[in-house]
Design an enzyme around this catalytic site. Structure first.
Site, PDB file in Angstrom:
ATOM      1  N   ASP A 113      34.257  27.963  -2.920  1.00 38.48           N
ATOM      2  CA  ASP A 113      35.127  29.068  -2.539  1.00 38.48           C
ATOM      3  C   ASP A 113      35.029  29.217  -1.023  1.00 38.48           C
ATOM      4  O   ASP A 113      34.098  28.694  -0.406  1.00 38.48           O
ATOM      5  CB  ASP A 113      34.651  30.330  -3.270  1.00 38.48           C
TER       6      ASP A 113
ATOM      7  N   ASP B   3      36.153  32.413   1.308  1.00 40.39           N
ATOM      8  CA  ASP B   3      35.759  33.726   1.851  1.00 40.39           C
ATOM      9  C   ASP B   3      34.503  34.242   1.158  1.00 40.39           C
ATOM     10  O   ASP B   3      34.428  34.321  -0.070  1.00 40.39           O
ATOM     11  CB  ASP B   3      36.907  34.730   1.680  1.00 40.39           C
TER      12      ASP B   3
END
Ligand code: MG
Ligand code: ZN
Length: 182
Positions: free
Chosen positions: A7, A9
């Site tokens: 991922d 952020d």
């Protein structure tokens, strides 16, 4: 060479309360870039899977997103590694798309692009939707406690789901890289 799905952020860069909307706001977390470079140099293919609903909401545009990702790639390259791919969902919840995590469309696209299976690959995230997406695709779910990770961990502990019990927890991406490379 195994793929590691990341991922973005809250895992690689700071997660503000809402969205990262410009390249200047895209700020790597301490140790994250070096961790990526180490994993890359060890032969792992780093592929990012990120929800970017700010595109659908007009909070930033594709040029902004590409500038963020050029910065990310350049930092990893300066550290001696490389990012193999960046896959993003540009939709919002209301679009009911197949690619917004926890849906697995981004992972399906990664499998198609790299002509491989992500089964048993690591998937590192900071939110429940990352873990659910990982499990839906047979990846090994990894939770880091950066970004929203501490909140996610507290929610997992207070509301245990058997499905998420296999999740391994690390302080941050650097600690995960140490584990993989030990
Ligand atoms: Mg995140
Ligand atoms: Zn989507």
């Amino acid at each position: 060479m195994a793929i590691i799905v990341l991922d973005r952020d809250g895992v690689i860069n700071h997660q503000p309360d809402d969205h990262v909307t410009s390249v200047d706001q895209w700020i790597p977390l301490p140790g994250a870039i070096e961790a990526m470079a180490q994993l890359s140099r060890a032969g792992h293919q780093l592929v990012i899977a990120t929800n970017q609903s700010g595109l659908a909401r007009g909070l930033f545009d594709l040029d902004d997103l590409e500038a963020m990702h050029a910065k990310l790639r350049a930092l990893v390259e300066d550290a001696g590694g490389e990012v193999a791919g960046i896959f993003y969902c540009p939709h919002s919840d209301e679009d009911n798309c197949r690619c917004r995590k926890p849906n697995t469309g981004l992972l399906d696209a990664i499998e198609a692009e790299f002509d491989t299976s992500l089964h048993d690959c690591y998937f590192v995230g900071d939110q429940r939707k990352d873990l659910e997406c990982a499990i839906a695709k047979g990846c090994k779910p990894i939770l880091v406690q950066t970004g929203r990770g501490q909140h996610t961990l507290a929610s997992l502990l207070s509301n245990p789901e058997p499905q998420l019990a296999a999740t391994a927890v690390f302080a941050d991406l650097a600690h995960f890289a140490d584990f993989v490379l030990q």
